[in-house]
Write a protein that holds these residues in place. Structure first.
Motif, PDB file in Angstrom:
ATOM      1  N   MET A   1       7.466  14.858  13.450  1.00 24.20           N
ATOM      2  CA  MET A   1       6.134  14.276  13.437  1.00 24.20           C
ATOM      3  C   MET A   1       6.300  12.764  13.483  1.00 24.20           C
ATOM      4  O   MET A   1       7.075  12.195  12.733  1.00 24.20           O
ATOM      5  N   ARG A   2       5.553  12.152  14.344  1.00 27.27           N
ATOM      6  CA  ARG A   2       5.613  10.710  14.493  1.00 27.27           C
ATOM      7  C   ARG A   2       4.195  10.146  14.423  1.00 27.27           C
ATOM      8  O   ARG A   2       3.296  10.634  15.098  1.00 27.27           O
ATOM      9  N   LEU A   3       4.030   9.110  13.619  1.00 28.83           N
ATOM     10  CA  LEU A   3       2.728   8.479  13.501  1.00 28.83           C
ATOM     11  C   LEU A   3       2.450   7.627  14.737  1.00 28.83           C
ATOM     12  O   LEU A   3       3.356   7.044  15.318  1.00 28.83           O
ATOM     13  N   THR A   4       1.184   7.536  15.089  1.00 29.30           N
ATOM     14  CA  THR A   4       0.802   6.655  16.188  1.00 29.30           C
ATOM     15  C   THR A   4       0.943   5.203  15.739  1.00 29.30           C
ATOM     16  O   THR A   4       0.972   4.898  14.536  1.00 29.30           O
ATOM     17  N   THR A   5       1.003   4.315  16.702  1.00 28.89           N
ATOM     18  CA  THR A   5       1.053   2.885  16.414  1.00 28.89           C
ATOM     19  C   THR A   5      -0.192   2.472  15.628  1.00 28.89           C
ATOM     20  O   THR A   5      -0.119   1.650  14.721  1.00 28.89           O
ATOM     21  N   TYR A   6      -1.309   3.079  15.943  1.00 28.76           N
ATOM     22  CA  TYR A   6      -2.573   2.774  15.268  1.00 28.76           C
ATOM     23  C   TYR A   6      -2.445   3.033  13.760  1.00 28.76           C
ATOM     24  O   TYR A   6      -2.817   2.186  12.947  1.00 28.76           O
ATOM     25  N   THR A   7      -1.911   4.176  13.389  1.00 27.42           N
ATOM     26  CA  THR A   7      -1.740   4.509  11.975  1.00 27.42           C
ATOM     27  C   THR A   7      -0.703   3.599  11.333  1.00 27.42           C
ATOM     28  O   THR A   7      -0.883   3.146  10.197  1.00 27.42           O
ATOM     29  N   ASP A   8       0.359   3.302  12.041  1.00 28.76           N
ATOM     30  CA  ASP A   8       1.371   2.378  11.536  1.00 28.76           C
ATOM     31  C   ASP A   8       0.727   1.032  11.207  1.00 28.76           C
ATOM     32  O   ASP A   8       0.943   0.473  10.127  1.00 28.76           O
ATOM     33  N   TYR A   9      -0.097   0.518  12.100  1.00 29.58           N
ATOM     34  CA  TYR A   9      -0.760  -0.758  11.867  1.00 29.58           C
ATOM     35  C   TYR A   9      -1.752  -0.672  10.707  1.00 29.58           C
ATOM     36  O   TYR A   9      -1.918  -1.622   9.949  1.00 29.58           O
ATOM     37  N   ALA A  10      -2.430   0.457  10.585  1.00 29.14           N
ATOM     38  CA  ALA A  10      -3.367   0.641   9.469  1.00 29.14           C
ATOM     39  C   ALA A  10      -2.625   0.582   8.140  1.00 29.14           C
ATOM     40  O   ALA A  10      -3.063  -0.091   7.196  1.00 29.14           O
ATOM     41  N   LEU A  11      -1.492   1.256   8.057  1.00 25.36           N
ATOM     42  CA  LEU A  11      -0.709   1.255   6.820  1.00 25.36           C
ATOM     43  C   LEU A  11      -0.136  -0.132   6.535  1.00 25.36           C
ATOM     44  O   LEU A  11      -0.152  -0.596   5.388  1.00 25.36           O
ATOM     45  N   ARG A  12       0.340  -0.815   7.559  1.00 27.86           N
ATOM     46  CA  ARG A  12       0.850  -2.179   7.380  1.00 27.86           C
ATOM     47  C   ARG A  12      -0.250  -3.115   6.880  1.00 27.86           C
ATOM     48  O   ARG A  12      -0.017  -3.965   6.024  1.00 27.86           O
ATOM     49  N   THR A  13      -1.450  -2.946   7.426  1.00 29.60           N
ATOM     50  CA  THR A  13      -2.581  -3.765   7.001  1.00 29.60           C
ATOM     51  C   THR A  13      -2.884  -3.546   5.527  1.00 29.60           C
ATOM     52  O   THR A  13      -3.059  -4.503   4.766  1.00 29.60           O
ATOM     53  N   LEU A  14      -2.936  -2.295   5.115  1.00 34.45           N
ATOM     54  CA  LEU A  14      -3.234  -1.994   3.716  1.00 34.45           C
ATOM     55  C   LEU A  14      -2.144  -2.530   2.790  1.00 34.45           C
ATOM     56  O   LEU A  14      -2.445  -3.086   1.722  1.00 34.45           O
ATOM     57  N   LEU A  15      -0.899  -2.390   3.192  1.00 37.12           N
ATOM     58  CA  LEU A  15       0.203  -2.923   2.380  1.00 37.12           C
ATOM     59  C   LEU A  15       0.114  -4.447   2.279  1.00 37.12           C
ATOM     60  O   LEU A  15       0.320  -5.017   1.200  1.00 37.12           O
ATOM     61  N   TYR A  16      -0.210  -5.100   3.374  1.00 41.80           N
ATOM     62  CA  TYR A  16      -0.324  -6.559   3.365  1.00 41.80           C
ATOM     63  C   TYR A  16      -1.467  -7.002   2.450  1.00 41.80           C
ATOM     64  O   TYR A  16      -1.318  -7.941   1.661  1.00 41.80           O
ATOM     65  N   LEU A  17      -2.607  -6.334   2.566  1.00 45.49           N
ATOM     66  CA  LEU A  17      -3.743  -6.686   1.727  1.00 45.49           C
ATOM     67  C   LEU A  17      -3.441  -6.434   0.248  1.00 45.49           C
ATOM     68  O   LEU A  17      -3.841  -7.223  -0.610  1.00 45.49           O
ATOM     69  N   ALA A  18      -2.734  -5.358  -0.038  1.00 44.58           N
ATOM     70  CA  ALA A  18      -2.376  -5.065  -1.430  1.00 44.58           C
ATOM     71  C   ALA A  18      -1.406  -6.108  -1.973  1.00 44.58           C
ATOM     72  O   ALA A  18      -1.498  -6.498  -3.141  1.00 44.58           O
ATOM     73  N   ALA A  19      -0.502  -6.573  -1.134  1.00 42.07           N
ATOM     74  CA  ALA A  19       0.481  -7.573  -1.564  1.00 42.07           C
ATOM     75  C   ALA A  19      -0.147  -8.958  -1.726  1.00 42.07           C
ATOM     76  O   ALA A  19       0.419  -9.815  -2.403  1.00 42.07           O
ATOM     77  N   ASN A  20      -1.305  -9.171  -1.119  1.00 43.34           N
ATOM     78  CA  ASN A  20      -1.967 -10.480  -1.158  1.00 43.34           C
ATOM     79  C   ASN A  20      -3.356 -10.379  -1.780  1.00 43.34           C
ATOM     80  O   ASN A  20      -4.305 -11.015  -1.316  1.00 43.34           O
ATOM     81  N   ARG A  21      -3.473  -9.619  -2.833  1.00 44.40           N
ATOM     82  CA  ARG A  21      -4.776  -9.375  -3.460  1.00 44.40           C
ATOM     83  C   ARG A  21      -5.386 -10.608  -4.092  1.00 44.40           C
ATOM     84  O   ARG A  21      -6.586 -10.663  -4.323  1.00 44.40           O
ATOM     85  N   GLU A  22      -4.573 -11.613  -4.411  1.00 44.85           N
ATOM     86  CA  GLU A  22      -5.088 -12.805  -5.093  1.00 44.85           C
ATOM     87  C   GLU A  22      -5.835 -13.744  -4.146  1.00 44.85           C
ATOM     88  O   GLU A  22      -6.419 -14.726  -4.592  1.00 44.85           O
TER      89      GLU A  22
END
Length: 137
Positions: A1-22
């Motif tokens: 099973m391989r995630l689409t680029t779209y899902t990869d970018y969605a997860l990266r976005t959420l991780l970035y936002l979580a890391a920069n919550r301040e």
């Protein structure tokens, strides 16, 4: 099973936002951090906003932030909402199934269980847990 680029970018976005919550961040900030085209990322962020995962604040001092607490963002739910399907083989798609063995093939059941196990693992993970794992490295 391989995630689409779209899902990869969605997860990266959420991780970035979580890391920069301040602070509020921009789409350009995320695009630059991950070397992603801003136009493509804009579509991803828009969909995440519709789903309630991202909040967008407009105006001169605007930007993006998480729309929910990281502990309430389930990775399995994010993947389900960003992937177009989970067809591991042709026989999973009733509209395109031309397999001559479909009626007697036991592989479909095995692949279905594998997909369910894959999603079950993702269902057991929140964005908060991913951030905690990342911080401990």
């Amino acid at each position: 099973m391989r995630l689409t680029t779209y899902t990869d970018y969605a997860l990266r976005t959420l991780l970035y936002l979580a890391a920069n919550r301040e602070q509020l961040v921009t789409i350009q900030d995320i695009a630059d951090a991950h070397s992603i085209a801003k136009n493509h990322l804009t579509k991803v962020v828009h969909q995440l906003g519709i789903l309630g995962y991202v909040e967008s604040l407009r105006g001169r001092n605007g930007g993006l932030r998480l729309g929910r607490e990281p502990g309430l963002i389930n990775i399995g739910a994010v993947v389900r909402s960003t992937e177009p399907d989970f067809y591991m083989a042709e026989c999973f798609d009733p509209g395109k199934n031309h397999c001559m063995l479909s009626g007697a093939c036991s592989l479909k059941g095995v692949l279905h269980r594998a997909t369910a196990a894959y999603l079950a693992v993702l269902d057991g993970v929140t964005l908060e847990r991913l951030m905690a794992q990342q911080a401990s490295r």
